[in-house]
Enzyme design. Structure first.
Site, short mmCIF file in Angstrom:
data_model
loop_
_atom_site.label_atom_id
_atom_site.label_comp_id
_atom_site.label_asym_id
_atom_site.label_seq_id
_atom_site.Cartn_x
_atom_site.Cartn_y
_atom_site.Cartn_z
N TYR A 3 1.21 -1.87 0.05
CA TYR A 3 -0.14 0.48 0.14
C TYR A 3 0.83 1.25 -0.19
O TYR A 3 0.65 1.62 -0.92
CB TYR A 3 -0.93 -0.03 1.03
CG TYR A 3 -1.65 1.23 1.22
CD1 TYR A 3 -2.84 1.62 0.64
CD2 TYR A 3 -1.48 2.12 2.50
CE1 TYR A 3 -3.67 2.54 0.93
CE2 TYR A 3 -2.33 2.84 2.61
CZ TYR A 3 -3.56 3.42 1.75
OH TYR A 3 -4.69 4.49 2.19
N LYS B 108 1.00 4.17 -2.48
CA LYS B 108 0.07 5.50 -2.65
C LYS B 108 1.91 6.23 -3.04
O LYS B 108 1.52 7.68 -3.33
CB LYS B 108 -0.04 5.35 -1.05
CG LYS B 108 -1.00 5.33 -0.74
CD LYS B 108 -2.16 5.67 -1.56
CE LYS B 108 -3.80 5.20 -1.32
NZ LYS B 108 -4.72 5.29 -2.30
#
Length: 301
Positions: A171, A175
């Site tokens: 993640y 991002k």
């Protein structure tokens, strides 16, 4: 409905729940016409039992707004293309794209499987790139036809992409990649009248409810700092014509706080004017580190 986005056509991905739903409702309240996208998957990206996009679109229409649901997979070229096509066929135009869709497959890195890595990078990073590319292709064509758009793209990063987050290597990487994508897109699309910015929101959603479990109860003063609706006003402004001149920026948003995030900049530096030896390079690095600012802590560390 009328307001800051009166007449604009806005696409929001991952808009069936959480931040995306809050954004869609906030845009509609300001006069925008919506394409509400959501694949309807579970928290880990597996197929879900319902179609939340249709419910949010119906909610907007019930309040007097205009909205159509889109249930395609925006991490595929076909799904991303149909997202833009839906806006054009339904409303005849596209003004704003809000990339928000995502899910989690949290693991510590030594336990993180290749499938979990690929799945998260696919929906977050590829799921930003493909809609962005198809929307920009439309706006480029509009510019070449002499119809200069006041187009806007708002991407969704995270504090995990800025600082890292334990147990979220996939993640965090996705991002962080979204921030790089935002900067490049802002530079490349400026000639077409397209502004591209990113937000790093902190709010209570399905993806963060464990982290914010202690804030689930309604606050005594009536202001819920972790409500996703707190993030949406900034997103609506960035997606409106009122944000003219603002591009290539990253904003953190949490509760009532908005922060302009400042990325990598040159810090202390040393130049020998010739090649260092390893020992010299190490000594110089230690001296520079003593002069440099201490980086923020990784989330969960």
């Amino acid at each position: 409905m009328s307001g800051i986005c009166d007449g604009r056509v806005v696409v929001v991905t991952g808009a069936g729940r959480g931040l995306g739903r809050a954004h869609a409702l906030a845009f509609a309240a300001e006069g925008a016409r919506l394409v509400v996208n959501d694949l309807g998957v579970g928290l880990d990206g597996t197929p879900g039992p319902d179609g939340p996009a249709a419910r949010v679109a119906a909610e907007i229409r019930a309040a007097g707004g205009e909205a159509v649901a889109h249930g395609g997979d925006i991490a595929t070229d076909t799904g991303a293309a149909s997202l833009v096509t839906t806006a054009l066929r339904t409303y005849g135009r596209l003004d704003t794209l809000v990339n928000n869709a995502g899910f989690l497959r949290d693991r510590m890195l030594v336990n993180l499987g290749e499938d979990d890595w690929d799945a998260v990078l696919r929906v977050h990073l590829k799921g930003h790139f493909l809609p962005l590319r198809h929307a920009a292709a439309h706006w480029r064509a509009e510019t070449r036809a002499g119809r200069a758009p006041a187009a806007r793209i708002v991407n969704t990063s995270s504090g995990a992409g800025l600082l890292g987050s334990l147990g979220q290597g996939n993640y965090s990487a996705a991002k962080a990649g979204i921030i790089g994508l935002t900067l490049v897109a802002a530079a490349e699309f400026a000639r077409y009248g397209v502004q591209v910015n990113a937000i790093a929101p902190a709010a209570r959603t399905r993806m963060t409810e464990r982290a914010f479990a202690e804030t689930m109860a309604a606050p005594a003063d009536g202001f819920d700092a972790m409500a996703p609706e707190n993030v949406s006003p900034l997103v609506v402004w960035l997606g409106s014509a009122a944000s003219a001149g603002v591009t290539g920026r990253v904003f953190a948003s949490e509760g009532g706080r908005i922060t302009v995030m400042e990325g990598w900049r040159p810090g202390p530096s040393a130049d020998k004017g010739a090649r260092w030896t390893p020992s010299e390079a190490g000594g110089a690095a230690l001296k520079l580190l003593a002069e440099a600012e201490v980086p923020g802590a990784v989330y969960g560390a």
